[in-house]
Design a protein around this motif. Structure first.
Motif, short mmCIF file in Angstrom:
data_model
loop_
_atom_site.label_atom_id
_atom_site.label_comp_id
_atom_site.label_asym_id
_atom_site.label_seq_id
_atom_site.Cartn_x
_atom_site.Cartn_y
_atom_site.Cartn_z
N PHE A 8 0.82 -1.21 0.00
CA PHE A 8 0.00 0.00 0.00
C PHE A 8 0.86 1.26 0.00
CE2 PHE A 8 -2.80 -3.33 1.55
CZ PHE A 8 -3.85 -3.16 0.67
N GLY A 9 2.07 1.16 0.54
CA GLY A 9 3.01 2.26 0.41
C GLY A 9 3.37 2.48 -1.04
N LEU A 10 3.56 1.38 -1.80
CA LEU A 10 3.85 1.50 -3.22
C LEU A 10 2.70 2.15 -3.97
CD1 LEU A 10 5.52 0.80 -5.78
CD2 LEU A 10 4.38 -1.44 -5.78
N VAL A 11 1.47 1.78 -3.63
CA VAL A 11 0.31 2.37 -4.28
C VAL A 11 0.23 3.87 -3.99
CG1 VAL A 11 -2.21 2.39 -4.40
CG2 VAL A 11 -0.99 0.21 -4.28
N ALA A 12 0.58 4.26 -2.76
CA ALA A 12 0.59 5.68 -2.42
C ALA A 12 1.61 6.44 -3.27
CB ALA A 12 0.89 5.87 -0.93
N VAL A 13 2.76 5.82 -3.52
CA VAL A 13 3.77 6.44 -4.39
C VAL A 13 3.21 6.60 -5.81
CG1 VAL A 13 6.02 6.12 -5.47
CG2 VAL A 13 5.73 5.62 -3.04
N ILE A 14 2.53 5.57 -6.30
CA ILE A 14 1.90 5.67 -7.63
C ILE A 14 0.88 6.82 -7.64
CG2 ILE A 14 0.44 4.48 -9.32
CD1 ILE A 14 1.63 1.84 -8.30
N GLY A 15 0.17 6.98 -6.51
CA GLY A 15 -0.79 8.09 -6.41
C GLY A 15 -0.11 9.44 -6.54
N VAL A 16 1.06 9.59 -5.94
CA VAL A 16 1.80 10.85 -6.03
C VAL A 16 2.25 11.09 -7.47
CG1 VAL A 16 3.90 12.06 -5.32
CG2 VAL A 16 2.55 10.78 -3.63
N VAL A 17 2.73 10.03 -8.14
CA VAL A 17 3.15 10.15 -9.54
C VAL A 17 1.96 10.54 -10.41
CG1 VAL A 17 4.04 8.89 -11.54
CG2 VAL A 17 5.05 8.52 -9.28
N ALA A 18 0.82 9.90 -10.18
CA ALA A 18 -0.39 10.22 -10.95
C ALA A 18 -0.82 11.66 -10.71
CB ALA A 18 -1.51 9.25 -10.58
N LEU A 19 -0.72 12.10 -9.46
CA LEU A 19 -1.10 13.47 -9.12
C LEU A 19 -0.24 14.46 -9.91
CD1 LEU A 19 -2.91 15.15 -7.16
CD2 LEU A 19 -1.00 15.07 -5.55
N ALA A 20 1.07 14.21 -9.95
CA ALA A 20 1.96 15.09 -10.69
C ALA A 20 1.67 15.04 -12.19
CB ALA A 20 3.41 14.69 -10.42
N ALA A 21 1.38 13.84 -12.70
CA ALA A 21 1.12 13.69 -14.14
C ALA A 21 -0.16 14.41 -14.55
CB ALA A 21 1.03 12.20 -14.49
N VAL A 22 -1.21 14.27 -13.76
CA VAL A 22 -2.47 14.95 -14.07
C VAL A 22 -2.28 16.46 -13.99
CG1 VAL A 22 -4.84 15.36 -13.29
CG2 VAL A 22 -3.95 13.02 -13.42
N ALA A 23 -1.58 16.93 -12.98
CA ALA A 23 -1.34 18.37 -12.82
C ALA A 23 -0.58 18.93 -14.01
CB ALA A 23 -0.58 18.63 -11.53
N ALA A 24 0.38 18.16 -14.53
CA ALA A 24 1.24 18.67 -15.59
C ALA A 24 0.66 18.46 -16.99
CB ALA A 24 2.61 17.99 -15.51
N LEU A 25 -0.07 17.36 -17.20
CA LEU A 25 -0.42 16.98 -18.57
C LEU A 25 -1.88 17.23 -18.95
CD1 LEU A 25 1.52 13.57 -18.81
CD2 LEU A 25 2.26 15.85 -19.54
N VAL A 26 -2.79 17.18 -17.99
CA VAL A 26 -4.20 17.40 -18.32
C VAL A 26 -4.45 18.89 -18.46
CG1 VAL A 26 -6.58 17.16 -17.51
CG2 VAL A 26 -4.95 15.28 -17.17
N PRO A 27 -4.98 19.33 -19.59
CA PRO A 27 -5.22 20.77 -19.77
C PRO A 27 -6.28 21.30 -18.83
CG PRO A 27 -6.21 19.50 -21.56
CD PRO A 27 -5.39 18.54 -20.76
N ALA A 28 -6.25 22.60 -18.60
CA ALA A 28 -7.26 23.23 -17.74
C ALA A 28 -8.65 22.98 -18.31
CB ALA A 28 -6.98 24.72 -17.64
N GLN A 29 -9.58 22.70 -17.42
CA GLN A 29 -10.95 22.41 -17.82
C GLN A 29 -11.86 23.58 -17.48
OE1 GLN A 29 -11.91 19.20 -19.27
NE2 GLN A 29 -9.69 19.28 -19.54
N PRO A 30 -12.79 23.92 -18.37
CA PRO A 30 -13.71 25.01 -18.05
C PRO A 30 -14.59 24.66 -16.87
CG PRO A 30 -14.43 23.81 -20.00
CD PRO A 30 -13.07 23.30 -19.68
N LYS A 31 -14.96 25.67 -16.12
CA LYS A 31 -15.84 25.45 -14.97
C LYS A 31 -17.25 25.16 -15.45
CE LYS A 31 -16.93 27.41 -10.44
NZ LYS A 31 -16.73 28.56 -9.53
N PRO A 32 -17.88 24.10 -14.94
CA PRO A 32 -19.25 23.80 -15.37
C PRO A 32 -20.20 24.97 -15.08
CG PRO A 32 -18.32 21.97 -14.13
CD PRO A 32 -17.37 23.11 -13.98
N THR A 33 -21.09 25.23 -16.01
CA THR A 33 -22.04 26.33 -15.85
C THR A 33 -23.46 25.77 -15.86
OG1 THR A 33 -22.08 26.67 -18.25
CG2 THR A 33 -20.51 27.99 -16.97
N ASP A 34 -24.36 26.52 -15.26
CA ASP A 34 -25.78 26.17 -15.23
C ASP A 34 -26.01 24.73 -14.73
OD1 ASP A 34 -26.43 28.66 -16.29
OD2 ASP A 34 -26.14 27.95 -18.34
N VAL A 35 -25.33 24.39 -13.63
CA VAL A 35 -25.52 23.06 -13.06
C VAL A 35 -26.32 23.19 -11.77
CG1 VAL A 35 -23.44 22.07 -14.07
CG2 VAL A 35 -23.30 23.20 -11.85
#
Length: 398
Positions: A160-187
């Protein structure tokens, strides 16, 4: 395909690893925390309960937030839940930690599917969604075996420590690679829930509950079948489970491509193929040569329909794509529980270890029936030609 899909796949890899690795570490965890194996089974069921509850609740709470911010928030919660699991000193606290780790599962995949679909042209949605889910399937080939071996060699907490490390890597990857998303409107909550008044949305859920319970009915008891019926050693079962994961990966990739052409036809074909493969395994389970081939086929046919059902729910719940997609993940976990329960019933009734495969075949046929009904509702307005007829997507209950 956009590189942002790689970030989503890394996160899916971590989520898939933590979901399934506990199954291979139950004896070690039970011994360390001094509980019985049935009590240790709560670590699996509490994770599933977290998915079922967290998917709709967290999606609704974050419906006004930017989608990238929600993805990052879910990964923070995921990482924290696995760190909590790694350091939990007692049985009760580990149960709590597993529940927390399961909470972001459905919301991440629900919002991730919407983001993935939005990164590509409409005719590439199925492939984009499948790219994210391939991370989940690869976890069964790489992440789960490595986590299991690590946990058995150094102690289950390291897994589970290894999975937590993968979570940190994923967090960095999403922050760096996923483009900014527009804020949902009229929800609004009322608007989000309105989509769930449509029969087609509930038919999509029914396809998942029965169609995918078929796979879980088989998979829940695959280890004793391969050892006690096929005759493999316990050590040989690990690569066979990896073979099942390879089938899942191939099926998901192929299903993504076919879903872009015709999602409903893809559902029909692979649910039929799944029923046939499960029925076949009742006989091939007795052959050391044919059993692995059938295991691969069940993995492939069982997961090839996932991109289609995700694309289907995005179409049928247009006002609430994230909530609808997240709810599908809750439904998958209901399917998991249903399949395991029904498979266990027929074994307990003395029908043999291969009986869950017959149950799975019947469940796949029921799922196919719901898919055919859904397709018929799509075609009905065009065949009636009446003024009163409305598109299936617009039909509401009540």
């Amino acid at each position: 395909m956009p590189i942002a899909l790689l970030a989503l796949a890394i996160a899916a890899f971590g989520i898939g690893t933590t979901e399934f690795v506990m199954m291979g570490l139950l004896p070690e965890v039970a011994t360390d925390l001094q509980v019985s194996i049935p009590d240790a089974g709560g670590y699996i069921s509490l994770y599933a309960l977290g998915v079922v509850i967290g998917a709709p609740v967290l999606t609704i709470l974050g419906m006004r937030a930017r989608r990238k911010a929600m993805l990052l928030s879910m990964l923070v919660l995921f990482t924290a839940g696995n760190l909590f699991s790694a350091f939990a000193p007692t049985h009760e606290l580990l149960l709590t930690a597993r529940f927390v780790a399961g909470l972001p599962h459905g919301t991440f995949f629900g919002i991730g599917a919407v983001v993935a679909a939005g990164l590509v042209a409409a005719d590439k949605r199925g492939q984009a969604i499948s790219m994210m889910f391939i991370g989940l399937t690869v976890a069964n080939i790489v992440g789960v075996p490595i986590g299991t071996l690590l946990g058995q060699a150094l102690g289950w907490r390291w897994a589970f420590g290894l999975v937590a490390v993968i979570g940190v890597v994923a967090l960095a990857a999403v922050a760096a690679l996923v483009p900014a998303q527009p804020k949902p409107t009229d929800v609004s909550l009322r608007g989000e829930l309105r989509a769930f008044r449509r029969p087609q949305v509930w038919l999509a859920f029914a396809v998942v509950v029965f169609g995918f319970a078929a796979t879980f009915s088989f998979y829940s008891y695959i280890k004793p079948v391969l050892t006690d019926v096929t005759g493999y050693s316990a050590t040989a079962v690990t690569p066979l489970l990896a073979l099942f994961g390879v089938g899942m990966t191939v099926g998901t990739a192929l299903g993504g491509r076919l879903a872009d052409r015709n999602p409903m036809q893809t559902l029909y074909v692979f649910l039929t193929a799944l029923a046939a493969s499960l029925g076949l395994f009742v006989f091939t389970a007795h052959s050391a040569v044919l059993a692995p081939i059938t295991v691969f086929l069940i993995g492939a046919t069982g997961f090839a329909a996932i991109p289609s059902i995700q694309a289907r729910i995005l179409d049928q719940a247009k006002e609430a794509p994230a909530l609808g997609s997240a709810s599908i993940q809750s439904t998958f976990n209901i399917a998991n529980s249903l399949g395991a329960y029904l498979g266990g019933l027929v074994i307990a009734a003395g029908l043999g270890l291969t009986a869950p495969s017959w149950v799975g075949a019947l469940l796949a046929i029921v799922g196919l029936g719901f898919a055919l009904l859904s397709g018929w509702l799509d075609r009905r307005p065009r065949s009636t030609g009446t003024v009163a007829a409305q598109p299936a997507e617009a039909v509401e209950i009540g």
